[in-house]
Scaffold this motif. Sequence first.
Motif, PDB file in Angstrom:
ATOM      1  N   PHE A 101       3.119   8.466  13.061  1.00  0.00           N
ATOM      2  CA  PHE A 101       3.781   9.419  12.160  1.00  0.00           C
ATOM      3  C   PHE A 101       3.348   9.093  10.729  1.00  0.00           C
ATOM      4  O   PHE A 101       3.519   7.971  10.243  1.00  0.00           O
ATOM      5  N   THR A 102       2.764  10.088  10.070  1.00  0.00           N
ATOM      6  CA  THR A 102       2.331   9.875   8.687  1.00  0.00           C
ATOM      7  C   THR A 102       2.499  11.157   7.889  1.00  0.00           C
ATOM      8  O   THR A 102       2.479  12.248   8.458  1.00  0.00           O
ATOM      9  N   THR A 103       2.682  11.008   6.574  1.00  0.00           N
ATOM     10  CA  THR A 103       2.744  12.199   5.721  1.00  0.00           C
ATOM     11  C   THR A 103       1.484  12.243   4.841  1.00  0.00           C
ATOM     12  O   THR A 103       1.386  13.074   3.948  1.00  0.00           O
ATOM     13  N   LYS A 104       0.564  11.286   5.106  1.00  0.00           N
ATOM     14  CA  LYS A 104      -0.630  11.207   4.249  1.00  0.00           C
ATOM     15  C   LYS A 104      -1.849  11.781   4.975  1.00  0.00           C
ATOM     16  O   LYS A 104      -1.961  11.616   6.201  1.00  0.00           O
ATOM     17  N   GLN A 159       0.832  -1.201   0.000  1.00  0.00           N
ATOM     18  CA  GLN A 159       0.000   0.000   0.000  1.00  0.00           C
ATOM     19  C   GLN A 159       0.875   1.262   0.000  1.00  0.00           C
ATOM     20  O   GLN A 159       0.661   2.186  -0.778  1.00  0.00           O
ATOM     21  N   ASN A 160       1.898   1.234   0.867  1.00  0.00           N
ATOM     22  CA  ASN A 160       2.836   2.384   0.910  1.00  0.00           C
ATOM     23  C   ASN A 160       3.562   2.545  -0.419  1.00  0.00           C
ATOM     24  O   ASN A 160       3.751   3.660  -0.909  1.00  0.00           O
ATOM     25  N   ALA A 161       4.000   1.399  -0.994  1.00  0.00           N
ATOM     26  CA  ALA A 161       4.737   1.438  -2.265  1.00  0.00           C
ATOM     27  C   ALA A 161       3.847   2.027  -3.358  1.00  0.00           C
ATOM     28  O   ALA A 161       4.289   2.861  -4.160  1.00  0.00           O
TER      29      ALA A 161
HETATM   30  P1  ADP Z   1       0.893   5.508   6.773  1.00  0.00           P
HETATM   31  O1  ADP Z   1       1.042   4.682   5.545  1.00  0.00           O
HETATM   32  O2  ADP Z   1      -0.434   5.383   7.399  1.00  0.00           O
HETATM   33  O3  ADP Z   1       1.325   6.928   6.588  1.00  0.00           O
HETATM   34  P2  ADP Z   1       3.197   4.038   7.665  1.00  0.00           P
HETATM   35  O4  ADP Z   1       3.758   3.780   9.028  1.00  0.00           O
HETATM   36  O5  ADP Z   1       2.933   2.856   6.855  1.00  0.00           O
HETATM   37  O6  ADP Z   1       1.939   4.911   7.852  1.00  0.00           O
HETATM   38  O7  ADP Z   1       4.207   4.969   6.899  1.00  0.00           O
HETATM   39  C1  ADP Z   1       4.737   6.138   7.517  1.00  0.00           C
HETATM   40  C2  ADP Z   1       5.277   7.081   6.457  1.00  0.00           C
HETATM   41  O8  ADP Z   1       6.416   6.531   5.854  1.00  0.00           O
HETATM   42  C3  ADP Z   1       4.347   7.314   5.302  1.00  0.00           C
HETATM   43  O9  ADP Z   1       3.401   8.344   5.595  1.00  0.00           O
HETATM   44  C4  ADP Z   1       5.293   7.727   4.184  1.00  0.00           C
HETATM   45  O10 ADP Z   1       5.616   9.104   4.278  1.00  0.00           O
HETATM   46  C5  ADP Z   1       6.549   6.957   4.525  1.00  0.00           C
HETATM   47  N1  ADP Z   1       6.689   5.759   3.659  1.00  0.00           N
HETATM   48  C6  ADP Z   1       6.421   4.496   3.980  1.00  0.00           C
HETATM   49  N2  ADP Z   1       6.684   3.660   2.961  1.00  0.00           N
HETATM   50  C7  ADP Z   1       7.125   4.419   1.940  1.00  0.00           C
HETATM   51  C8  ADP Z   1       7.542   4.169   0.576  1.00  0.00           C
HETATM   52  N3  ADP Z   1       7.571   2.935   0.048  1.00  0.00           N
HETATM   53  N4  ADP Z   1       7.950   5.221  -0.179  1.00  0.00           N
HETATM   54  C9  ADP Z   1       7.965   6.455   0.328  1.00  0.00           C
HETATM   55  N5  ADP Z   1       7.570   6.783   1.592  1.00  0.00           N
HETATM   56  C10 ADP Z   1       7.153   5.780   2.389  1.00  0.00           C
END
Ligand code: ADP
Length: 450
Positions: free
Chosen positions: A406-409, A351-353
Amino acid sequence: MSGGMKYRLVAFILAMAGMIVLIAWTGHTSWQRSGELREKLTTVQLQSFQIAKHLQQTIWELNNLVLRYGAYHDTNAWARFQTRSKELDNWIDDERPILSTEKERQLLDLINTRYDDYLAAAHGIETRIQSSPPEATPLIAFADFEKQTQRILNVGSELAKAHLDSMSTFLADSQQSLTYLRVVLLTSLALLLLAGGGLAVVVYRELIAPLRLKLVESQALLERQEKLASLGLLAAGVAHEIRNPLTAIKAWLFLQQKHLQPGSPEHADTEVIANEVNRLERIVKEVLLLARPSEPHLATVPADEPLRQVQALLMPQLGKANIQLTVQDSVSFPVKIDSQQIQQVLINLIQNAADSSGHDGEVSLRARLDNKRLTDRVAEVIILEVADTGKGIPPEVEKRLFDPFFTTKDAGTGLGLSIAARIVEKHGGALQYQTRPNHGTTFGIVLPRA
Ligand code: ADP
């Protein structure tokens, strides 16, 4: 950048700088020395003219002494002649070792013989003077002496010429060797520099760049677990309390919806409420999962099996955003995992990818074998990888990547990676990642080989 990595990088740069200085110094010195040698050889060449000159000068000196003796019966001149002629005899013998060719040695032997004739002619004059009355000796008595003088001087010139020839050949050879040496030196320096540069690239790629591959281990793991311990207790308590009222709200909302006309503004409002309730439920579920992760129920499965399962599960959803989800060439060695939990981790990572790659992106999955330190020793591990072609993780995000919440979304919970790391650790493994800005990120679930 960690202290260890900084130290390695500085050591590496210093070593490279040292090598370059050493190469430059060696090159400069050898170049200078070979230049000096060239000059020296040229001066040696000039010295070969000295042989004929010395022989000629001494013979003329001896001749003067004989003439003085002949003309004035000066016995001092004769005594001096004897000393100097002896010296010349020794000099001729001394010349032999420095001659290198057979021709030169033959000519020196000839000089020796003619020198004997020359001395005999001089002694002939002396005998004549001793036995005749004390008036001046007639010039005729010097004719033979003059002839012997000319003969020895001729051979002297020939020897000088032969010596010059052999020196020229020797010098030409030496200069050629020196030129060759210089070319070899320059070529090897250039090759050395190239090799040094290549080595630097290889060392950086193979030794330093992989240091950026971070295993979520030791210090980081401890810190996170401390944070989770305090946060988890509180969050789990609150989440538990929220869960019951949430279930009640959901039930009441469901009942209310039944009385409303689908499509009406009121029905639309209840849809919004339902979505928000679902979101709250997800957060509560994730918080509880993080705070109190269940023990994995391990079963042995082929390493690529969970990859294919999540691929089948997520393909339809990712396909809508035109994101390709592929399984690359993978090993199918057995791993001991809780399939449900590892799938949960893979889904989070995918999902992150997908979020990072965006529309038309690519996410690839792979299972591979490697050697890694997981506990106290390096052992064979299976790594389940999720690689994306997204924008990479910026350094400021990296620092807080595994912090819960911690999230950037906008719609993120910031719990995905924390939960993933927790589950993988419960499997006796570790979560690793490698990221390059604007090129993508590869997360790896490192698991001990069954
Ligand atoms: P969420 O997906 O709910 O934000 P996660 O703990 O899964 O929480 O991820 C934390 C943060 O890490 C994300 O908000 C994103 O900024 C960064 N991140 C995670 N995986 C990736 C990725 N594959 N590429 C770029 N940024 C990533």
